[in-house]
Motif scaffolding. Structure first.
Motif, PDB file in Angstrom:
ATOM      1  N   PHE A 110       5.727  13.036   8.823  1.00  0.00           N
ATOM      2  CA  PHE A 110       5.272  14.137   7.970  1.00  0.00           C
ATOM      3  C   PHE A 110       6.295  14.493   6.895  1.00  0.00           C
ATOM      4  O   PHE A 110       5.989  15.219   5.955  1.00  0.00           O
ATOM      5  N   ASN A 111       7.528  13.986   7.046  1.00  0.00           N
ATOM      6  CA  ASN A 111       8.543  14.230   6.021  1.00  0.00           C
ATOM      7  C   ASN A 111       8.362  13.331   4.798  1.00  0.00           C
ATOM      8  O   ASN A 111       9.067  13.496   3.796  1.00  0.00           O
ATOM      9  N   LEU A 112       7.443  12.388   4.846  1.00  0.00           N
ATOM     10  CA  LEU A 112       7.160  11.511   3.709  1.00  0.00           C
ATOM     11  C   LEU A 112       6.117  12.193   2.833  1.00  0.00           C
ATOM     12  O   LEU A 112       4.914  12.127   3.099  1.00  0.00           O
ATOM     13  N   GLY A 139       0.813  -1.209   0.000  1.00  0.00           N
ATOM     14  CA  GLY A 139       0.000   0.000   0.000  1.00  0.00           C
ATOM     15  C   GLY A 139       0.844   1.256   0.000  1.00  0.00           C
ATOM     16  O   GLY A 139       0.541   2.232  -0.696  1.00  0.00           O
ATOM     17  N   THR A 140       1.930   1.228   0.773  1.00  0.00           N
ATOM     18  CA  THR A 140       2.831   2.386   0.816  1.00  0.00           C
ATOM     19  C   THR A 140       3.481   2.609  -0.543  1.00  0.00           C
ATOM     20  O   THR A 140       3.586   3.747  -1.016  1.00  0.00           O
ATOM     21  N   ALA A 141       3.919   1.518  -1.174  1.00  0.00           N
ATOM     22  CA  ALA A 141       4.535   1.643  -2.494  1.00  0.00           C
ATOM     23  C   ALA A 141       3.545   2.180  -3.520  1.00  0.00           C
ATOM     24  O   ALA A 141       3.871   3.038  -4.349  1.00  0.00           O
ATOM     25  N   ALA A 142       2.295   1.692  -3.466  1.00  0.00           N
ATOM     26  CA  ALA A 142       1.277   2.165  -4.396  1.00  0.00           C
ATOM     27  C   ALA A 142       1.005   3.646  -4.200  1.00  0.00           C
ATOM     28  O   ALA A 142       0.856   4.404  -5.169  1.00  0.00           O
ATOM     29  N   LEU A 143       0.967   4.091  -2.927  1.00  0.00           N
ATOM     30  CA  LEU A 143       0.736   5.497  -2.643  1.00  0.00           C
ATOM     31  C   LEU A 143       1.888   6.347  -3.164  1.00  0.00           C
ATOM     32  O   LEU A 143       1.674   7.425  -3.727  1.00  0.00           O
ATOM     33  N   ALA A 144       3.119   5.854  -2.977  1.00  0.00           N
ATOM     34  CA  ALA A 144       4.287   6.617  -3.415  1.00  0.00           C
ATOM     35  C   ALA A 144       4.280   6.821  -4.925  1.00  0.00           C
ATOM     36  O   ALA A 144       4.713   7.865  -5.423  1.00  0.00           O
TER      37      ALA A 144
END
Length: 301
Positions: free
Chosen positions: A158-160, A18-23
């Motif tokens: 928040f830096n992401l 999910g994180t990769a898809a969001l990125a």
């Protein structure tokens, strides 16, 4: 492998996926404004109305205007308004007008990254192609300054920046600037300025724990501005209760002087000094008429 271990691994795998898809989730729309010749004089006026000079300049630093603003300290970290001069590396010198349009209206950098909402791009989303081209023409006249603004200081998570895509989907809308045919030309002009370019709601609207503006609290004031500041309510009811009229509010937007003889301080003082004081009298009156929801004629209204 135990059932619990397998479930934990599966959940972790889903989280990573999910994180990769969001990125890699693309945001924004393509823009091409290359064929529009901008008017630098009109663009300079819009830049004043939009607070560009006030935010992206730091008078106490000895640096020239638009070379980077004073740090904005929030509960999420410290954000530094960037250099907007024509320097190739430190400013906007390497951009073109389409890069600029995506940044201003969509909050997306030339590299495709989302800007933090310290930059009030949702309020600029309805600027026309002509407005943006004029702004760009004005910025192209700014002398280069080769010192970049310091980077933001934002803690994990928040830096992401890719997480901002979810934030934008939840909180990225701004009040409408659409013309209401039942209202006067001045009232509609004021609405366009207050709800859009002048982005009054960025400070005068309270925010939730994630920094999103609370729609039902629009213009009702905020006690949690960056640096511990406060912004009073500027709804029609609150302004009238405090004795404001179209005449006195228009004058205050020019001079910074309030009806009781006191003057605006802090952020609002800068807004007046670097922004609204430069506007045409009819635009200051239009803002006052919209904020007071007053259509009546006459300077005593």
């Amino acid at each position: 492998m135990s059932r619990l271990h397998a479930v934990t691994l599966a959940a972790a795998g889903l989280a990573v996926a999910g994180t990769a898809a969001l990125a890699f989730w693309p945001i924004g729309e393509p823009v091409d404004l290359a064929g529009i010749e901008g008017d630098a004089e009109r663009g300079a006026y819009l830049a004043r109305a939009g607070g560009c000079i006030a935010c992206h300049s730091d008078p106490g630093s000895g640096k020239p205007a638009l070379s980077g603003g004073a740090p904005i300290r929030t509960g999420f970290g410290t954000f530094v308004p960037p250099n907007l001069t024509t320097h190739e590396a430190a400013g906007l010198g390497g951009w073109d007008v389409s890069d600029f349009a995506r940044a201003v209206r969509q909050g997306i950098s030339p590299e495709g990254e989302a800007y933090y909402p310290a930059f009030p791009h949702p309020f600029y989303a309805k600027l026309s192609d002509r407005d943006v081209a004029d702004l760009w023409a004005a910025f192209r006249t700014v002398p280069p300054h080769g010192v970049p603004a310091p980077p933001h200081e934002v803690a994990f998570p928040f830096n992401l920046r890719f997480g901002l895509k979810l934030w934008r989907a939840a909180f990225g809308d701004a009040p409408s600037v659409a013309e209401d045919p039942t209202r006067s030309e001045a009232w509609n002009r004021g609405r366009w300025l207050v709800n859009g370019l002048a982005h009054c709601g960025a400070c005068h609207t309270d925010r939730n724990a994630l920094g999103g503006r609370i729609a039902e609290r629009r213009l009702a004031g905020s006690d949690d501005l960056p640096g511990g500041g406060k912004a009073p309510p500027i709804t029609p009811e609150a302004l009238k209760e405090d004795g404001w009229t179209v005449s006195s509010l228009s004058f205050a937007l020019k001079s910074g002087v309030m009806p009781d003889g006191d003057t605006f301080g802090g952020g609002m003082g800068e807004v007046v000094q670097e922004g609204t004081a430069w506007l045409r009298p009819e635009d200051r009156e239009a803002m006052a008429r919209f904020l007071l929801d007053d259509e009546a004629a006459g300077d005593g209204s």
